[in-house]
Design an enzyme around this catalytic site. Structure first.
Site, PDB file in Angstrom:
ATOM      1  CB  ALA A 500      71.355  45.915 -40.227  1.00  0.00           C
ATOM      2  CB  THR A 551      62.038  46.220 -38.883  1.00  0.00           C
ATOM      3  OG1 THR A 551      61.855  44.908 -39.166  1.00  0.00           O
ATOM      4  CG2 THR A 551      64.105  45.782 -38.809  1.00  0.00           C
ATOM      5  CE  LYS A 575      52.737  43.173 -31.854  1.00  0.00           C
ATOM      6  NZ  LYS A 575      53.688  44.571 -32.089  1.00  0.00           N
ATOM      7  CG  LEU A 609      53.269  42.585 -19.609  1.00  0.00           C
ATOM      8  CD1 LEU A 609      51.969  43.075 -20.091  1.00  0.00           C
ATOM      9  CD2 LEU A 609      53.533  42.944 -18.107  1.00  0.00           C
ATOM     10  CG  ASP A 674      49.297  45.577 -32.912  1.00  0.00           C
ATOM     11  OD1 ASP A 674      50.561  45.245 -33.019  1.00  0.00           O
ATOM     12  OD2 ASP A 674      49.021  45.745 -31.646  1.00  0.00           O
ATOM     13  CE  LYS A 678      50.745  43.430 -29.625  1.00  0.00           C
ATOM     14  NZ  LYS A 678      49.968  44.674 -28.819  1.00  0.00           N
TER      15      LYS A 678
END
Ligand code: ADP
Ligand code: ASP
Ligand code: MG
Length: 811
Positions: A500, A551, A575, A609, A674, A678
């Site tokens: 999709a 996405t 995320k 990683l 971002d 994380k």
């Protein structure tokens, strides 16, 4: 001597008939008695036409003509022109006779069971005559040989009379002869009867037994008894050897390759059966004998199923400890001619469930209600009703006797795939475990069992992918390249069953051709949005499936809960979910655990990683993560490594975006959002309860630059260039570098710009690379270091691929 039975497809076309001729002529052992079914579909056709006639509808004439023409075209295909005439005349006479019977039915507008038995007998009468004429061999009338008695609404073979008739009429066998299967006659009245749908196999077995054949061969349209119905399981394969018991159990539960009663007469005389394919005579087929072969270390030999199942439960406190309830249940059912194929009773005796065919359900409920009317009135037994839309599945193998844990594995596997078992039964012989499930779950159950009991020569993992941007696109390329190798070396078929993008989607149970998914999406894609996507995936209800999110969409992340709760694993490059509210993150992880599926997001931190996996391994082995220091933004690292007198801050940001190191909107990187996501994910995986708001931020771009539109941002950002350049020069003089560092110590988190000297492990971090130092109780003096590319479509896709592989249990 030998008995050879040919099924409906083996006599249903010119090509098949010629093949049959060849097979018969090549038989070294003689005499041979050939038993044939009606030509494929004929029995159904006759029943249908009889019903049309019974309505007084003259359309039966059209149908009759179709049947006639079908037989005539076979005659024209197999006989030389000069030989056709007498055969056509003979067949015409029989069709006239049949026409008269239909006319009678149409006139009185009633179809009795007796008339229907007469009508269906024409199928085998015609096909056996055809073979007799084609091979020019004697023809026996099965009605004179197979004798039945009417008991409990069924025609049961009268072995005494049948045996006598066969002895009397077949004592001197010619080298080749033929007769129709299925049809018989009543031992008393001589009226035409039959021995049940699919009964030609049984006729052949009775004959083989009476004539003491060396073997009974059953020629059909598949290569043999297969591990499951090949029409449902495309990787089902032929079982070379089966014991009588295994063949009986499999056929009893729906493997219609042979009619269940077939086994008994030959078993009794120890005559082996071989199943062969008329259309592939070179294949060895399946050999059924008394030998119990272990099946190459596999505990189960095959799976079969009955899609048409109703479950009737007799339940009530009044049944506990009362002798004779079961006797009454089964006596009542036997009297009504209802056959029960599954019984399950809890040891408390409070509930007995029985499985019957849908067609018998109504009658079953009625007769049981009558039998127990008193108890129902007194409240000792609850209301009796039938549960419909069910299916019964049986796993079969003599090897189960010697192996523990089969039932456990079976039910765990089903549970993990979201399949609820409604009732189950295992005979004390331990050669069969059968269970009832919702009909909707049948295909999935068969697939799951076939896969997990290594009946399949390969394992299948079904992938739904959403997001075909840089990461998703690379992933599909990697999957396409790896597919043949995974199959060859790991026996894994990695099937992409759904793709999709933002507003279109394609789906295919068999797997999408990844060489042209873009064109397919363009040409055949259905309109899609997150809700439609979820509905489609859940409706397809495919076993061993993984949803892969490439996405960055919160709406897609919002689907995980539904998917996991329906036993679909989730692999996220996105995320958003793992960094959302802690409770949401924890709920998803718990849900996956409870459902026995996986929720993996290795690429949320450090692209490909192995950071999260490594942390998990440390924790599982009893280590504790105390502190982490990391450069986790490939984008920011790229910027600080690139910035120079010639390349000011604003330019490096643009370069990062153009190289696709940054998020499409680079402000997500620059604002630290971002990195914060994380870090939060890492801290949580390390065992700390952390929210994004708990992270202390020391940013290098003032807040006001993030407020307007992206366009405003590009316009204004050069304002910072001069100030940055001045600081950069100072830093250069001190031989230091900037790194945007994320830190966690005992759950306390922060992000910010840090100046590092040449001795610091972060100093040499090149390009867009990431690095993480993990200090644990075991890695205390020298923290563990993981370092490498921290961004890029290829490595991220590879990380996602790794998560997918770990779901397939292949690393
Ligand atoms: P015939 O007309 O030759 O008697 P049937 O249609 O009665 O043939 O039986 C053969 C069919 O049985 C196959 O075409 C296949 O679709 C079906 N079948 C169901 N389960 C199995 C199984 N386990 N192995 C092989 N065939 C099966
Ligand atoms: N012609 C019968 C049926 O269709 C018997 C058989 O094929 O074995 O049921
Ligand atoms: Mg059959």
């Amino acid at each position: 001597m030998k008995v050879i039975k040919f099924g409906g497809t083996s006599v249903g076309s010119v090509q098949a008939l010629l093949q049959l001729k060849r097979i018969v002529e090549q038989q070294a052992e003689r005499p041979v008695v050939i038993v044939v079914s009606a030509i494929a579909g004929m029995t159904d056709f006759l029943i249908k036409t009889a019903r049309i006639a019974a309505e007084g509808n003259t359309n039966y004439l059209t149908e009759l003509n179709l049947m006639k023409n079908r037989h005539f075209s076979l005659i024209e295909g197999i006989f030389a022109p000069e030989q056709q005439k007498p055969v056509i005349e003979e067949f015409s006479a029989i069709f006239d006779e049949l026409g008269n019977i239909f006319q009678g039915v149409a006139l009185i507008r009633e179809l009795s069971d007796k008339s229907e038995d007469v009508i269906v007998s024409y199928g085998e009468r015609l096909s056996s005559l055809m073979i007799s004429r084609m091979l020019n061999i004697p023809h026996y009338d099965a009605r004179q040989l197979i004798k039945t008695n009417y008991k409990f609404g069924k025609h049961i073979v009268n072995f005494e009379q049948t045996s006598a008739a066969i002895k009397a009429q077949l004592s001197q066998l010619p080298a080749l002869s033929v007769m129709g299967g299925f049809i018989s006659s009543d031992a008393q009245s001589g009226e035409i009867t039959n021995i049940g749908r699919g009964g030609s196999d049984y006729t052949a077995a009775i004959l083989a037994s009476e004539l003491k054949a060396s073997i009974l061969e059953i020629w059909t349209d598949v290569d043999g008894f297969m591990t499951a119905d090949p029409k449902v399981i495309n990787n089902a394969y032929v079982i070379e050897n089966l014991s009588y018991v295994e063949a009986m159990e499999l056929s009893n539960f729906g493997a219609k390759v042979i009619y269940p009663p077939t086994i008994f007469p030959v078993y009794h005389k120890n005559i082996p059966i071989r199943i062969k394919n008329t259309f592939n005579p070179g294949a060895p087929g399946t050999y059924i004998s008394k030998d119990k072969t272990a099946g190459e270390g596999k505990a189960i030999k095959g799976i079969s199923s009955i899609p048409d199942t109703s479950l009737i439960t007799i339940q009530g406190m009044g049944m506990v400890g009362v002798i004779g309830v079961n006797y009454r249940i089964f006596k009542t059912l036997a009297k009504a001619g209802i056959s029960v194929f599954l019984v399950s009773q809890a040891s408390s005796e409070n509930t007995t469930s029985i499985g019957v065919r849908n067609a018998d359900a109504e009658l079953t409920v009625k007769v049981l209600k009558e039998e127990f009317s008193h108890e129902i009135e007194m409240g000792e037994i609850n209301e009796i009703f039938a549960e419909n839309e069910l299916a019964t599945v049986a796993i079969v193998g003599e090897g189960m006797k010697r192996t523990t844990g089969i039932a456990g594995k079976l039910f765990t596997t089903l549970g993990r795939n979201g399949i609820n078992v409604i009732a189950c039964a295992q005979g004390a012989s331990e050669t069969n475990i059968s269970f009832v499930i919702k009909l909707d779950h049948l295909r999935k159950s068969l697939n799951v069992i076939h896969d997990s009991f290594f009946l399949s020569e390969y394992q299948v993992l079904n992938v739904f992918l959403t997001g075909i941007g840089t990461v998703g696109g690379s992933l599909l390329d990697q999957i396409r390249q790896q597919q043949p190798k995974l199959m060859a070396e790991n026996s894994l078929q990695l099937n992409v069953v759904g793709i999709a993008d933002i507003d279109k989607a394609i789906f295919s149970r068999e797997g999408i051709d990844l060489g042209q998914y873009k064109e397919l999406l363009e040409r055949e894609g259905k309109a899609s949005n997150p809700d439609l996507l979820r509905d489609e995936i859940l409706n397809m209800n495919i076993f061993n499936s993984v949803f892969v999110d490439c996405t960055a969409s919160p709406d897609i992340a919002a689907l995980y809960e539904d998917l996991l709760s329906h036993n679909v694993s989730v692999v996220a490059a996105n995320k958003i979910a793992a960094s959302s509210d802690y409770d949401n993150y924890a709920r998803l992880k718990e849900l996956a655990r409870r459902k026995g599926v996986k929720y993996l997001f290795e690429t949320n931190v450090g692209a490909g990683l192995p950071i999260i996996n490594t942390m998990n391994s440390l924790i599982h082995s009893g280590d504790r993560i105390l502190k982490m220091e990391a450069v986790l933004s490939g984008t920011l690292n790229f910027i600080f490594n690139t910035i120079s007198a010639e390349k000011p801050l604003s330019k490096t940001i643009k370069m990062a975006q153009e190289a696709r190191f940054s998020e499409p909107d680079p402000r997500i990187d620059l604002s630290g959002t971002d990195v914060i996501r994380k870090l939060v994910i890492l801290a949580r995986e390390a065992g700390y309860r952390v929210e994004q708001d708990d992270v202390v931020k020391n940013l290098f771009i003032p807040d006001q630059y993030f407020k307007g539109s992206l366009e405003d941002f590009w316009k204004c950002i050069p304002e910072l260039d001069a100030g940055f350049e001045a600081k950069r020069k100072l830093l250069e003089k001190e031989s230091k570098r900037w790194r945007f560092v994320a830190k966690m110590e005992n759950g306390a988190c922060s992000v910010g710009l840090q100046e590092v000297g040449p001795l610091h492990p972060f100093y040499d971090l090149e390009g867009s690379n990431n690095i993480i130092l993990i200090q644990t109780e075991r890695y205390f003096q020298d923290p563990m270091v993981i370092k490498g590319y921290g961004a890029g479509a290829g490595v991220t896709a590879a990380g996602v691929f790794g998560d997918i592989m770990s779901i397939a249990n292949i690393r």
